[in-house]
Write an enzyme that holds these catalytic residues in place. Structure first.
Site, PDB file in Angstrom:
ATOM      1  N   ALA A  77      45.031  78.495 115.383  1.00 34.25           N
ATOM      2  CA  ALA A  77      45.337  77.237 116.072  1.00 34.25           C
ATOM      3  C   ALA A  77      44.052  76.574 116.541  1.00 34.25           C
ATOM      4  O   ALA A  77      43.031  77.233 116.784  1.00 34.25           O
ATOM      5  CB  ALA A  77      46.267  77.489 117.262  1.00 34.25           C
ATOM      6  N   GLU A 110      52.769  84.127 107.807  1.00 36.01           N
ATOM      7  CA  GLU A 110      54.031  83.383 107.814  1.00 36.01           C
ATOM      8  C   GLU A 110      53.781  82.012 108.408  1.00 36.01           C
ATOM      9  O   GLU A 110      52.949  81.869 109.296  1.00 36.01           O
ATOM     10  CB  GLU A 110      55.088  84.085 108.679  1.00 36.01           C
ATOM     11  CG  GLU A 110      55.663  85.333 108.060  1.00 36.01           C
ATOM     12  CD  GLU A 110      55.036  86.585 108.613  1.00 36.01           C
ATOM     13  OE1 GLU A 110      54.367  86.478 109.671  1.00 36.01           O
ATOM     14  OE2 GLU A 110      55.178  87.649 107.993  1.00 36.01           O
ATOM     15  N   ASN A 115      56.197  73.199 109.019  1.00 37.51           N
ATOM     16  CA  ASN A 115      54.796  73.025 109.433  1.00 37.51           C
ATOM     17  C   ASN A 115      53.918  72.553 108.258  1.00 37.51           C
ATOM     18  O   ASN A 115      53.139  73.317 107.673  1.00 37.51           O
ATOM     19  CB  ASN A 115      54.263  74.332 110.028  1.00 37.51           C
ATOM     20  CG  ASN A 115      52.930  74.141 110.740  1.00 37.51           C
ATOM     21  OD1 ASN A 115      52.274  73.106 110.573  1.00 37.51           O
ATOM     22  ND2 ASN A 115      52.530  75.134 111.514  1.00 37.51           N
ATOM     23  N   TYR A 122      46.761  75.921 104.007  1.00 42.58           N
ATOM     24  CA  TYR A 122      46.809  77.187 103.262  1.00 42.58           C
ATOM     25  C   TYR A 122      46.788  76.946 101.750  1.00 42.58           C
ATOM     26  O   TYR A 122      46.209  77.743 101.009  1.00 42.58           O
ATOM     27  CB  TYR A 122      48.029  78.010 103.690  1.00 42.58           C
ATOM     28  CG  TYR A 122      48.012  78.363 105.162  1.00 42.58           C
ATOM     29  CD1 TYR A 122      46.834  78.826 105.765  1.00 42.58           C
ATOM     30  CD2 TYR A 122      49.135  78.235 105.968  1.00 42.58           C
ATOM     31  CE1 TYR A 122      46.796  79.135 107.116  1.00 42.58           C
ATOM     32  CE2 TYR A 122      49.108  78.557 107.319  1.00 42.58           C
ATOM     33  CZ  TYR A 122      47.938  78.993 107.888  1.00 42.58           C
ATOM     34  OH  TYR A 122      47.896  79.310 109.222  1.00 42.58           O
TER      35      TYR A 122
HETATM   36  C1  LIG Z   1      47.359  73.787 111.266  1.00 42.40           C
HETATM   37  C2  LIG Z   1      46.058  73.620 112.079  1.00 42.40           C
HETATM   38  C3  LIG Z   1      45.548  75.015 112.461  1.00 42.40           C
HETATM   39  C4  LIG Z   1      45.017  72.880 111.201  1.00 42.40           C
HETATM   40  O1  LIG Z   1      43.806  72.829 111.927  1.00 42.40           O
HETATM   41  P1  LIG Z   1      42.674  71.712 111.635  1.00 42.40           P
HETATM   42  O2  LIG Z   1      41.419  72.168 112.274  1.00 42.40           O
HETATM   43  O3  LIG Z   1      43.215  70.396 112.007  1.00 42.40           O
HETATM   44  O4  LIG Z   1      42.559  71.813 110.042  1.00 42.40           O
HETATM   45  P2  LIG Z   1      41.360  71.223 109.136  1.00 42.40           P
HETATM   46  O5  LIG Z   1      40.739  70.058 109.818  1.00 42.40           O
HETATM   47  O6  LIG Z   1      40.474  72.345 108.729  1.00 42.40           O
HETATM   48  O7  LIG Z   1      42.211  70.690 107.894  1.00 42.40           O
HETATM   49  C5  LIG Z   1      42.013  71.158 106.568  1.00 42.40           C
HETATM   50  C6  LIG Z   1      43.046  70.537 105.658  1.00 42.40           C
HETATM   51  O8  LIG Z   1      44.364  70.970 106.032  1.00 42.40           O
HETATM   52  C7  LIG Z   1      45.295  69.896 105.792  1.00 42.40           C
HETATM   53  N1  LIG Z   1      45.808  69.359 107.051  1.00 42.40           N
HETATM   54  C8  LIG Z   1      45.415  69.686 108.309  1.00 42.40           C
HETATM   55  N2  LIG Z   1      46.139  68.985 109.215  1.00 42.40           N
HETATM   56  C9  LIG Z   1      46.989  68.212 108.517  1.00 42.40           C
HETATM   57  C10 LIG Z   1      47.988  67.270 108.879  1.00 42.40           C
HETATM   58  N3  LIG Z   1      48.245  66.978 110.178  1.00 42.40           N
HETATM   59  N4  LIG Z   1      48.713  66.685 107.894  1.00 42.40           N
HETATM   60  C11 LIG Z   1      48.487  66.966 106.601  1.00 42.40           C
HETATM   61  N5  LIG Z   1      47.515  67.845 106.180  1.00 42.40           N
HETATM   62  C12 LIG Z   1      46.789  68.454 107.132  1.00 42.40           C
HETATM   63  C13 LIG Z   1      44.489  68.807 105.094  1.00 42.40           C
HETATM   64  O9  LIG Z   1      44.490  69.101 103.714  1.00 42.40           O
HETATM   65  C14 LIG Z   1      43.115  69.039 105.705  1.00 42.40           C
HETATM   66  O10 LIG Z   1      42.077  68.477 104.963  1.00 42.40           O
HETATM   67  P3  LIG Z   1      41.666  66.931 105.181  1.00 42.40           P
HETATM   68  O11 LIG Z   1      41.546  66.714 106.664  1.00 42.40           O
HETATM   69  O12 LIG Z   1      40.352  66.815 104.437  1.00 42.40           O
HETATM   70  O13 LIG Z   1      42.782  66.138 104.572  1.00 42.40           O
HETATM   71  C15 LIG Z   1      46.304  72.743 113.357  1.00 42.40           C
HETATM   72  O14 LIG Z   1      47.030  71.576 112.999  1.00 42.40           O
HETATM   73  C16 LIG Z   1      47.050  73.461 114.465  1.00 42.40           C
HETATM   74  O15 LIG Z   1      46.453  74.106 115.329  1.00 42.40           O
HETATM   75  N6  LIG Z   1      48.384  73.338 114.446  1.00 42.40           N
HETATM   76  C17 LIG Z   1      49.227  73.981 115.487  1.00 42.40           C
HETATM   77  C18 LIG Z   1      49.239  75.489 115.325  1.00 42.40           C
HETATM   78  C19 LIG Z   1      49.714  75.901 113.939  1.00 42.40           C
HETATM   79  O16 LIG Z   1      50.651  75.342 113.394  1.00 42.40           O
HETATM   80  N7  LIG Z   1      49.054  76.935 113.390  1.00 42.40           N
HETATM   81  C20 LIG Z   1      49.399  77.495 112.101  1.00 42.40           C
HETATM   82  C21 LIG Z   1      50.418  78.556 112.291  1.00 42.40           C
HETATM   83  S1  LIG Z   1      50.884  79.290 110.730  1.00 42.40           S
END
Ligand SMILES: CC(C)(COP(=O)(O)OP(=O)(O)OC[C@H]1O[C@@H](n2cnc3c(N)ncnc32)[C@H](O)[C@@H]1OP(=O)(O)O)[C@@H](O)C(=O)NCCC(=O)NCCS
Length: 153
Positions: A77, A110, A115, A122
């Protein structure tokens, strides 16, 4: 501007509070401090990595178990205000490399069916859907997709 995120293992228990703040901002059923403290005692199996901003702020974390040649990613996260800036990608790259160094050959996790942000992330790392666990999540109840990635770096 591209930020330079620093990935490092969690070694100082004082940093758990920052991890908990990210948990609470990210999940409907966050882990508790007690769960984290217990996990940290599980040496050799349970690992925690942090992502820090250039000035040291903890902006993301990832926890995983290394079980034989498998990496089980439990949590990943990022603070809402630092999302979409490469934090999770930097963390995941670091964790997959560390897992490979520890002897893991494949990784699994998982993710909630709804999401999409996490699933996109992933996919970029070549995780593929291998199955569904019905009603795996609570609050709200939802299926989990089970993802695997073969051939760690
Ligand atoms: C999922 C999460 C960890 C992604 O973290 P992040 O630091 O924003 O991810 P990144 O900036 O490294 O993103 C890498 C790629 O993932 C995808 N991505 C990330 N957020 C996205 C969004 N809101 N919508 C669509 N694609 C997304 C994109 O392909 C992105 O690349 P881009 O920005 O060049 O398009 C974050 O949204 C989060 O903390 N979510 C809540 C907790 C959660 O769901 N954790 C995963 C549990 S399985």
């Amino acid at each position: 501007m591209t930020m330079e995120w620093k990935v490092e293992p969690l070694t100082n228990r004082a940093d758990i509070d920052a991890v908990l703040a990210i948990e609470h901002a990210s999940f409907t059923s966050p882990w508790t401090k007690e769960m984290y403290l217990a996990e940290l005692e599980n040496h050799g199996v349970s690992f925690f990595y942090l992502a820090r901003a250039p000035l040291g702020e903890i902006v993301g974390f990832c926890s995983f178990w290394r079980i034989l040649d498998e990496l089980h990613i439990n949590n990943l996260a990022v603070l809402p205000e630092h999302r979409r800036a490469g934090v999770a990608s930097t963390l995941l790259s670091g964790v997959l490399k560390e897992g490979a160094r520890l002897g893991a050959k494949r990784a699994t996790l998982e993710v909630r069916q709804s999401n999409t942000p996490a699933q996109r992330l992933y996919e970029r790392f070549s995780f593929v859907v291998a199955g569904v666990r019905r009603g795996y999540y609570s609050n709200p109840v939802e299926d989990a997709l089970v993802l695997w990635k073969e051939g760690l770096p």
